[in-house]
Design a protein around this motif. Sequence first.
Motif, short mmCIF file in Angstrom:
data_model
loop_
_atom_site.label_atom_id
_atom_site.label_comp_id
_atom_site.label_asym_id
_atom_site.label_seq_id
_atom_site.Cartn_x
_atom_site.Cartn_y
_atom_site.Cartn_z
N VAL A 51 0.84 -1.21 0.00
CA VAL A 51 0.00 0.00 0.00
C VAL A 51 0.87 1.25 0.00
CG1 VAL A 51 -1.71 1.32 1.32
CG2 VAL A 51 -1.93 -1.17 1.12
N GLU A 52 1.93 1.21 0.78
CA GLU A 52 2.87 2.34 0.85
C GLU A 52 3.50 2.61 -0.52
OE1 GLU A 52 7.27 3.15 2.82
OE2 GLU A 52 6.06 1.48 3.55
N LEU A 53 3.92 1.55 -1.21
CA LEU A 53 4.52 1.70 -2.54
C LEU A 53 3.52 2.25 -3.55
CD1 LEU A 53 6.78 -1.41 -3.31
CD2 LEU A 53 7.43 1.00 -3.39
N VAL A 54 2.32 1.68 -3.56
CA VAL A 54 1.29 2.14 -4.50
C VAL A 54 0.97 3.61 -4.28
CG1 VAL A 54 -1.13 1.88 -5.17
CG2 VAL A 54 0.30 -0.15 -4.89
N ASP A 55 0.82 4.00 -3.03
CA ASP A 55 0.51 5.40 -2.71
C ASP A 55 1.62 6.33 -3.19
OD1 ASP A 55 -1.89 4.69 -1.59
OD2 ASP A 55 -1.18 4.81 0.50
N ALA A 56 2.87 5.92 -2.98
CA ALA A 56 4.00 6.76 -3.41
C ALA A 56 4.03 6.91 -4.94
CB ALA A 56 5.32 6.15 -2.92
N LEU A 57 3.73 5.83 -5.65
CA LEU A 57 3.76 5.87 -7.11
C LEU A 57 2.62 6.71 -7.68
CD1 LEU A 57 4.70 2.14 -7.80
CD2 LEU A 57 6.18 4.14 -8.10
N LYS A 58 1.45 6.58 -7.09
CA LYS A 58 0.28 7.32 -7.60
C LYS A 58 0.43 8.83 -7.47
CE LYS A 58 -3.39 3.88 -7.22
NZ LYS A 58 -4.63 3.49 -6.52
#
Length: 197
Positions: free
Chosen positions: A59-66
């Motif tokens: 979730v942390e990675l996805v949020d950073a990428l978005k």
Amino acid sequence: MADLVSEYDSVNLYNFLYPRRKDFSPYFVQYLDFWYADERNHADGFFELNRLIFGTGEVELVDALKRRVGDFSGLEDILSSEFNLLLLFAYDEYVSVKTYKKDTFYQGFGHAGFNNWIKNLIADEAIHFGNAVKILKTFHADKLHQAESVLNAIAGFEGEAYKNTFLFDHDGPHFLLESDEVGGAVIDEILSILRKR
């Protein structure tokens, strides 16, 4: 993470170019679609590496990428035509092949699967380069005399800060090429390939 975000940023370039599809040849539209599918696959692979090896939360990675937004200001002339774009892709993919080939980072993980994966990624980048060259030679042969000046303009962006555009992501920790290995050296190699029959 640097490799993940630069591959992920292909979404920014693809979305920037997508509204202009009607202005492009069907060959270049197909090129873009295949290129984008490969780059998304690369981003997914780096995503898994970050998640599995470094324990980064999904979730942390996805949020950073978005949250990433591309800034294409200053690139308008280079992005103005299919011919320029093909040279830009050729330049960028050629540089990617060169730097990934020098990168031994993934060899240290102790499993052959990592080496195989990165070799496949390098092969994809080489195919993107080759396909851009094929379209240039087949459908833009009448403009190839302009290639050197366009490539010089492209190389003029070397050394600028990366703006989340997928292009010129050459300031990350795994970018291993020296200044004399990009710019003019890459231009000479591309021009030599374009001149071959």
